[in-house]
Design an enzyme around this catalytic site. Sequence first.
Site, short mmCIF file in Angstrom:
data_model
loop_
_atom_site.label_atom_id
_atom_site.label_comp_id
_atom_site.label_asym_id
_atom_site.label_seq_id
_atom_site.Cartn_x
_atom_site.Cartn_y
_atom_site.Cartn_z
N LYS A 80 0.84 -1.21 0.00
CA LYS A 80 0.00 0.00 0.00
C LYS A 80 0.87 1.25 0.00
CE LYS A 80 -3.84 -2.42 2.12
NZ LYS A 80 -4.46 -2.92 3.33
N GLN A 97 -4.64 -1.36 9.49
CA GLN A 97 -4.58 -2.70 8.91
C GLN A 97 -5.20 -3.73 9.85
OE1 GLN A 97 -3.37 -3.51 5.76
NE2 GLN A 97 -4.12 -5.55 6.21
N ASP A 149 -10.92 3.19 3.82
CA ASP A 149 -11.25 1.76 3.80
C ASP A 149 -12.77 1.57 3.74
OD1 ASP A 149 -9.58 -0.37 3.68
OD2 ASP A 149 -9.32 -0.62 5.85
#
Length: 313
Positions: A72, A116, A139
Amino acid sequence: MPGETRVQASGTGREAGTTPGAVLIDGVAVAKAVRADVAAETAALKARGITPGLTVVIVGEDPASQSYVRSKEKASIEAGMKGETIRLPASAPQAELEAIIDRLNADPSVHGILVQSPLPKHMDANTVVRRIAPAKDVDGFHPVNVGKLLIGEKDGFAPCTPAGVQELLVRYGIDTRGKEVVIVGRSNIVGKPMAALLIQSGAGADGTVTVCHSRTRDLAFHTKRADIVIAAIGRPEMLTGDMIRPGAVVIDVGINRVDDPSASKGYRLVGDVHFDSARAVASHITPVPGGVGPMTIAMLLKNTVRAARQAGV
Ligand code: NDP
């Protein structure tokens, strides 16, 4: 989607010299096209003095998560963004993570925040995700963004994997309007947001959506009548060709490791769809790897650049 690259819908995905079968939906190529669009928009924002910034926070040493986080950061930097990773030890108290999120929420150079998963067991993921400012939740897991997705408000953020599936369908020119779409799986990160995206009105949506799960009585009854089947089950090769209507579009979200002594790593990756039997009957199919997988990071970057545009600072 004006200004975006479309992928040729037919003829390009079949490999020369192989038996006829479904067109392969090339997620690597589509992800590359999305990332090129993101890079162009990033350059335009930078010309206005705005550098889109994505910060990923990881807690613990899980090797797979470490690898995702590195990808990422690398992808955001390649797109011209400010990419940053904050690493905390697995023993870090939740209050420390929350303090970092508060700082990132207040930092105008950070437009996207991603924590994460999975988090260590002593942390409560629901509380953590609610701490992220919805305008920076790229997200798409904050309840405000989940609600906006369902209502159809376009300024929210959809979770990256289902958004990536929709992007694949759009860029391959696969019409979803009025089509029977059967989603297998009802998780909050894939199945439910996938349904929420496809029941909206408008381009890339307008589907007639059925969501199946482990309590569904006759799964094959549903999948066999689908024009588009989306598998997000987490069970290797569960959806077989005999469960698919000839000519259907098959999207395989699954990523499963299965033992394979002949592979150098001792395992190989397979999807939730039995690829060979499904490919023989489908019109289009995503491979694993190389289908939905590469889209997730591409859509994360797309969400981040939009967060920067919407923030305007
Ligand atoms: P979850 O385990 O959270 O959800 C799986 C869903 O499948 C559940 O709703 C479950 O039903 C349903 N299910 C399980 N068994 C059956 C069955 N026999 N028949 C019908 N439905 C069943 O998984 P995720 O949604 O997180 O992930 C799904 C897959 O997608 C995994 O392989 C994962 O690795 C992959 N994935 C890939 C990503 C990517 O970037 N490409 C990103 C995220 C996930 P119930 O709710 O009743 O238990």
